[in-house]
Scaffold this active site. Structure first.
Site, PDB file in Angstrom:
ATOM      1  N   SER A 192     -21.048 -15.320  55.218  1.00 19.26           N
ATOM      2  CA  SER A 192     -20.797 -15.545  53.902  1.00 19.26           C
ATOM      3  C   SER A 192     -21.108 -14.609  52.810  1.00 19.26           C
ATOM      4  O   SER A 192     -21.127 -13.383  53.267  1.00 19.26           O
ATOM      5  CB  SER A 192     -21.576 -17.204  53.685  1.00 19.26           C
ATOM      6  OG  SER A 192     -21.143 -17.530  52.162  1.00 19.26           O
ATOM      7  N   TYR A 213     -12.446 -14.312  46.383  1.00 20.80           N
ATOM      8  CA  TYR A 213     -13.560 -13.952  47.364  1.00 20.80           C
ATOM      9  C   TYR A 213     -14.792 -15.033  47.394  1.00 20.80           C
ATOM     10  O   TYR A 213     -15.107 -15.527  48.433  1.00 20.80           O
ATOM     11  CB  TYR A 213     -14.235 -12.547  46.954  1.00 20.80           C
ATOM     12  CG  TYR A 213     -15.161 -11.981  48.145  1.00 20.80           C
ATOM     13  CD1 TYR A 213     -15.076 -11.558  49.484  1.00 20.80           C
ATOM     14  CD2 TYR A 213     -16.606 -12.055  47.786  1.00 20.80           C
ATOM     15  CE1 TYR A 213     -15.766 -11.103  50.232  1.00 20.80           C
ATOM     16  CE2 TYR A 213     -17.422 -11.766  48.768  1.00 20.80           C
ATOM     17  CZ  TYR A 213     -16.982 -10.898  49.911  1.00 20.80           C
ATOM     18  OH  TYR A 213     -17.959 -10.772  50.719  1.00 20.80           O
ATOM     19  N   LYS A 223     -16.003 -17.722  50.445  1.00 20.30           N
ATOM     20  CA  LYS A 223     -17.303 -17.616  50.944  1.00 20.30           C
ATOM     21  C   LYS A 223     -18.017 -19.049  50.870  1.00 20.30           C
ATOM     22  O   LYS A 223     -18.466 -19.559  51.971  1.00 20.30           O
ATOM     23  CB  LYS A 223     -18.044 -16.451  50.476  1.00 20.30           C
ATOM     24  CG  LYS A 223     -17.488 -14.968  50.891  1.00 20.30           C
ATOM     25  CD  LYS A 223     -17.364 -14.940  52.481  1.00 20.30           C
ATOM     26  CE  LYS A 223     -17.002 -13.560  52.743  1.00 20.30           C
ATOM     27  NZ  LYS A 223     -17.090 -13.454  54.130  1.00 20.30           N
TER      28      LYS A 223
END
Length: 253
Positions: A141, A155, A159
């Protein structure tokens, strides 16, 4: 921690954190399938890590491709007889202003960061269930799953979704003694980030502990999570960021 006779897949491992994970795993007795989309990078990493042994083999390909994901699991089993640990480390970062973010960039980030991780976990857990001896899955992550960061909406979203996936898979996979966790690195010195001459100075100033992480710092924590020493840890995310998310100063201020 020892990983004697453990068989491990690590994606996105030609360089940086993934490569260091592989190095430490082999050093601690594991047999490793080292994946990277760049064949030359994967082969160079294995040449350094394996030190002449057959305990680390390169497997080049796109970790977001479903057929290739299945090939990685099959290769581990055919080459080493089983699969104990899968580390979904492959990911891409495509910066961009939210108002102008291109659909192609959005879907590629989701395909690699989410799709590749989801389907590696699926293929690996099917094999682990068949073996009947349990296993461990780890997602990479990021601190951007915990704290907003400019130009990283897609992004960070990907994660954060990985961390929820790990929690959900506790329900699905615990009956088979398969553990699922995530590691969330903060600023880390890799060959890529060190191309930026300001990176070390900026993140040394912003990180409470006084410097960004080395790849060893992230790999050390990751190996704990997939080791037998963490046998009662599942559904968790371990943030390794020198304290940055506690105060979260922005590099843009």
């Amino acid at each position: 921690m020892r990983f004697d006779n453990k068989v491990v897949i690590v994606t996105g491992a030609g360089d940086g954190i993934g490569r260091e994970m592989c190095r430490q795993l082999v050093d601690k007795g594991a047999k490793v399938i080292l994946n990277d989309i760049d064949a030359a990078l994967a082969e160079e990493a294995v040449a350094v890590i394996s030190n002449g042994s057959n305990n680390c083999i390169p497997l080049a390909g796109d970790a977001a491709d479903l057929g290739f994901v299945r090939e990685m699991v099959d290769t581990a089993v055919n080459r080493f007889g089983k699969l104990d640990i899968a580390i979904a480390n492959a990911g891409i970062t495509l910066f961009g202003d939210f108002m102008e973010y291109p659909p192609d960039d959005f879907f590629r980030v989701m395909q690699v960061n989410l799709g590749g991780s989801f389907f590696l976990a699926q293929a690996a857990s099917r094999q682990m269930k068949k073996q009947g001896s349990g296993g461990s899955i780890l997602f990479t992550s990021s601190v951007t799953a915990h704290q907003a960061h400019k130009n990283l909406a897609a992004y960070g979203m990907s994660k954060a979704a990985l961390e929820m996936l790990a929690k959900n898979l506790v329900i699905e996979l615990s009956p088979f003694n398969i553990r699922v966790n995530t590691i969330a690195p903060g600023a880390t010195l890799t060959s890529r980030t060190q191309d930026d001459p300001e990176y070390r100075a900026t993140w040394s100033r912003l990180t409470p502990i006084g410097h960004p992480a080395e790849v060893e710092d992230i790999a050390n924590a990751a190996l704990f999570l997939v080791s037998d020493e963490a046998r009662h840890v599942t559904g968790q995310s371990l943030v390794v960021d020198g304290g940055w998310t506690s105060i979260s100063p922005s590099p843009y201020e």
